[in-house]
Motif scaffolding. Sequence first.
Motif, PDB file in Angstrom:
ATOM      1  N   MET A 145      44.553   7.936  45.161  1.00  0.00           N
ATOM      2  CA  MET A 145      43.268   8.428  45.671  1.00  0.00           C
ATOM      3  C   MET A 145      42.943   9.781  45.059  1.00  0.00           C
ATOM      4  O   MET A 145      41.807  10.023  44.636  1.00  0.00           O
ATOM      5  CB  MET A 145      43.288   8.518  47.202  1.00  0.00           C
ATOM      6  CG  MET A 145      43.204   7.183  47.900  1.00  0.00           C
ATOM      7  SD  MET A 145      43.361   7.303  49.700  1.00  0.00           S
ATOM      8  CE  MET A 145      41.722   7.864  50.126  1.00  0.00           C
ATOM      9  N   ASP A 146      43.948  10.649  45.004  1.00  0.00           N
ATOM     10  CA  ASP A 146      43.750  11.973  44.406  1.00  0.00           C
ATOM     11  C   ASP A 146      43.399  11.862  42.930  1.00  0.00           C
ATOM     12  O   ASP A 146      42.514  12.560  42.441  1.00  0.00           O
ATOM     13  CB  ASP A 146      44.996  12.841  44.577  1.00  0.00           C
ATOM     14  CG  ASP A 146      45.234  13.274  46.017  1.00  0.00           C
ATOM     15  OD1 ASP A 146      44.296  13.186  46.837  1.00  0.00           O
ATOM     16  OD2 ASP A 146      46.371  13.692  46.315  1.00  0.00           O
TER      17      ASP A 146
ATOM     18  N   GLY B  53      39.850   9.685  42.657  1.00  0.00           N
ATOM     19  CA  GLY B  53      38.689  10.092  43.439  1.00  0.00           C
ATOM     20  C   GLY B  53      38.121   8.960  44.280  1.00  0.00           C
ATOM     21  O   GLY B  53      37.090   9.118  44.927  1.00  0.00           O
ATOM     22  N   LEU B  54      38.795   7.809  44.281  1.00  0.00           N
ATOM     23  CA  LEU B  54      38.344   6.684  45.093  1.00  0.00           C
ATOM     24  C   LEU B  54      38.606   6.946  46.567  1.00  0.00           C
ATOM     25  O   LEU B  54      39.582   7.619  46.927  1.00  0.00           O
ATOM     26  CB  LEU B  54      39.070   5.394  44.679  1.00  0.00           C
ATOM     27  CG  LEU B  54      38.729   4.830  43.307  1.00  0.00           C
ATOM     28  CD1 LEU B  54      39.677   3.687  42.958  1.00  0.00           C
ATOM     29  CD2 LEU B  54      37.289   4.360  43.260  1.00  0.00           C
ATOM     30  N   ASP B  55      37.763   6.395  47.414  1.00  0.00           N
ATOM     31  CA  ASP B  55      37.997   6.476  48.855  1.00  0.00           C
ATOM     32  C   ASP B  55      38.914   5.331  49.281  1.00  0.00           C
ATOM     33  O   ASP B  55      39.390   4.563  48.449  1.00  0.00           O
ATOM     34  CB  ASP B  55      36.671   6.446  49.611  1.00  0.00           C
ATOM     35  CG  ASP B  55      35.860   5.174  49.384  1.00  0.00           C
ATOM     36  OD1 ASP B  55      36.374   4.229  48.744  1.00  0.00           O
ATOM     37  OD2 ASP B  55      34.707   5.130  49.842  1.00  0.00           O
ATOM     38  N   ARG B  56      39.159   5.215  50.580  1.00  0.00           N
ATOM     39  CA  ARG B  56      40.064   4.170  51.076  1.00  0.00           C
ATOM     40  C   ARG B  56      39.608   2.776  50.687  1.00  0.00           C
ATOM     41  O   ARG B  56      40.415   1.930  50.330  1.00  0.00           O
ATOM     42  CB  ARG B  56      40.186   4.243  52.599  1.00  0.00           C
ATOM     43  CG  ARG B  56      41.140   5.283  53.060  1.00  0.00           C
ATOM     44  CD  ARG B  56      41.422   5.068  54.512  1.00  0.00           C
ATOM     45  NE  ARG B  56      41.147   6.295  55.232  1.00  0.00           N
ATOM     46  CZ  ARG B  56      41.107   6.407  56.536  1.00  0.00           C
ATOM     47  NH1 ARG B  56      41.304   5.355  57.287  1.00  0.00           N
ATOM     48  NH2 ARG B  56      40.865   7.543  57.103  1.00  0.00           N
TER      49      ARG B  56
END
Length: 122
Positions: free
Chosen positions: A79-80, A83-86
Amino acid sequence: MLTHLLGAALLAVSAQASPPAVSAQNASLSQESKALLRCSAAFAVVSHGQSISNEAALKWPPLDTRGREFFVRALAQLMDETGLDRAGISQLVSAEAQRLWDDGEIEAVMPACLVMLDASGV
């Protein structure tokens, strides 16, 4: 978060192919991140198999605790990095789990993934 992410990965066995954006995102990952993704997906599939007493899954060491912790840490790192969300990470790991399942690669990747798990210190 764990339940949401793990549930998404485990449902991947019955999911359709990933959208092109997810495939493109996977292609842009570093080799280390691809390995984290691959092993997280493999651990989710095997852990699910172990929870339902699947014979093939039971031949691997239990992944209920360590495998889940690896899964959570790896996906947080992804995710870090991306930059994707859940939801985006769920699609990414679901697509990878589906690919591993469809291609029959779980058995082939598990030995290296177990080495990665041990090296992670989890």
